[in-house]
Design a protein around this motif. Structure first.
Motif, PDB file in Angstrom:
ATOM      1  N   GLY A 138      19.898  10.493  -9.787  1.00 33.50           N
ATOM      2  CA  GLY A 138      21.119  10.639  -8.978  1.00 33.50           C
ATOM      3  C   GLY A 138      21.310  12.050  -8.421  1.00 33.50           C
ATOM      4  N   SER A 139      21.091  13.063  -9.244  1.00 38.57           N
ATOM      5  CA  SER A 139      21.340  14.445  -8.789  1.00 38.57           C
ATOM      6  C   SER A 139      20.347  14.848  -7.704  1.00 38.57           C
ATOM      7  CB  SER A 139      21.239  15.420  -9.963  1.00 38.57           C
ATOM      8  OG  SER A 139      22.138  15.057 -10.976  1.00 38.57           O
ATOM      9  N   ALA A 140      19.069  14.598  -7.926  1.00 43.38           N
ATOM     10  CA  ALA A 140      18.053  15.010  -6.936  1.00 43.38           C
ATOM     11  C   ALA A 140      18.226  14.213  -5.635  1.00 43.38           C
ATOM     12  CB  ALA A 140      16.656  14.821  -7.510  1.00 43.38           C
ATOM     13  N   ILE A 141      18.547  12.930  -5.746  1.00 41.58           N
ATOM     14  CA  ILE A 141      18.757  12.116  -4.534  1.00 41.58           C
ATOM     15  C   ILE A 141      19.926  12.676  -3.733  1.00 41.58           C
ATOM     16  CG2 ILE A 141      19.558   9.836  -3.720  1.00 41.58           C
ATOM     17  CD1 ILE A 141      17.881   8.639  -6.081  1.00 41.58           C
ATOM     18  N   GLU A 142      21.022  13.000  -4.428  1.00 46.22           N
ATOM     19  CA  GLU A 142      22.196  13.529  -3.733  1.00 46.22           C
ATOM     20  C   GLU A 142      21.912  14.911  -3.146  1.00 46.22           C
ATOM     21  OE1 GLU A 142      24.625  12.017  -2.672  1.00 46.22           O
ATOM     22  OE2 GLU A 142      25.895  13.691  -2.037  1.00 46.22           O
ATOM     23  N   GLU A 169      13.884   5.463  -8.325  1.00 46.22           N
ATOM     24  CA  GLU A 169      15.076   5.593  -7.461  1.00 46.22           C
ATOM     25  C   GLU A 169      14.833   6.615  -6.352  1.00 46.22           C
ATOM     26  OE1 GLU A 169      17.866   3.702  -7.427  1.00 46.22           O
ATOM     27  OE2 GLU A 169      16.728   2.544  -8.898  1.00 46.22           O
ATOM     28  N   MET A 170      14.201   7.726  -6.706  1.00 48.36           N
ATOM     29  CA  MET A 170      13.905   8.763  -5.702  1.00 48.36           C
ATOM     30  C   MET A 170      12.967   8.200  -4.621  1.00 48.36           C
ATOM     31  SD  MET A 170      14.009  11.751  -4.369  1.00 48.36           S
ATOM     32  CE  MET A 170      15.109  12.518  -5.520  1.00 48.36           C
ATOM     33  N   GLN A 171      11.959   7.457  -5.034  1.00 47.64           N
ATOM     34  CA  GLN A 171      11.015   6.910  -4.052  1.00 47.64           C
ATOM     35  C   GLN A 171      11.711   5.918  -3.114  1.00 47.64           C
ATOM     36  OE1 GLN A 171       7.929   5.638  -6.833  1.00 47.64           O
ATOM     37  NE2 GLN A 171       6.552   7.168  -5.929  1.00 47.64           N
TER      38      GLN A 171
END
Ligand code: PRP
Ligand code: URA
Length: 209
Positions: A138-142, A169-171
């Protein structure tokens, strides 16, 4: 789909073993985090293009090589990402540093934004987002959402330890972003911690609880 690279260099793996150990104190944790980040940056920058330059040595003219004008930016996700910055800047002192402040709400596990300051020419830079932990993602995506809204295009993500759930999730969210890790761990636990992981990276870096 973004590629995932796990760096198996013996020095990286050796130092990672120390920071996983719960007996490792703040001073050593901080030093080792920076050292691993530097070693990972060394690997990530392997493909940077070079240009030929002429240099006069004390003996003769020499054809030499320098990095060909790639502008780099390091973007730590606050707070734990700060622990990786100095190690990278030792190798790439001219890189600009932007900051994205997010914390993960302990109940919802959703990122909450509290600070953003990025280099002005972010769209021209090759950017490396750094955070020791990729847990739910969640943090890296945001952080990457925030950067893209401000024009960022060329983004890599560098973390020490990831859970498969966060990588997936990131991918999905940012399929063009390659992910560089020192380790891919087993899973997340019910509190969203990486197992076996290394605990709370921010608390261990800064000596808070
Ligand atoms: C930690 C870590 C990441 C995030 C990872 O930060 O440094 O930023 O959690 O979890 P996620 O992938 O599930 O989002 P934290 O929120 O604890 O804040 P801190 O860096 O200020 O300690
Ligand atoms: N954030 C951390 O610092 N550690 C984890 O294991 C998960 C999220």
């Amino acid at each position: 789909m973004g590629k995932v690279y796990v760096f198996d260099h013996p020095l990286i793996q050796h130092k990672l073993t120390y920071i996983r150990n719960k007996e490792t104190g703040t001073k050593e944790f901080r030093e080792l985090t920076n050292e691993i980040a530097g070693l990972m940056a060394f690997e990530i920058t392997r493909e940077l293009p070079l240009k030929e330059v002429d240099v006069e040595t004390p003996v003769a003219m020499a054809k030499c090589h320098m990095i060909a004008g790639k502008k780099l930016g390091i973007i730590p996700i606050l707070r734990a990402g700060l622990g990786m910055v100095d190690g990278i800047l030792e190798l790439i002192p001219a890189a600009k540093v932007g900051h994205v402040g997010l914390y993960r709400d302990p109940d919802t596990l959703k990122p909450v934004e509290y600070y953003v300051k990025l280099p002005k020419d972010i769209e021209e830079r090759e950017l490396i987002v750094v955070d020791p932990m990729l847990a739910t993602g969640g943090s890296a995506i945001e952080a990457i959402n925030v950067m893209k809204k401000r024009g960022a295009k060329n983004i890599k993500l560098m973390c020490l330890v990831a859970a498969p759930e966060g990588v997936e999730e990131m991918q999905k969210a940012h399929p063009e972003v390659d992910i560089y890790l020192a380790a891919m761990d087993e899973k997340l636990n019910e509190k969203g911690y990486i197992v076996p992981g290394l605990g709370d990276a921010g608390d261990r870096l800064f000596g808070t609880k």
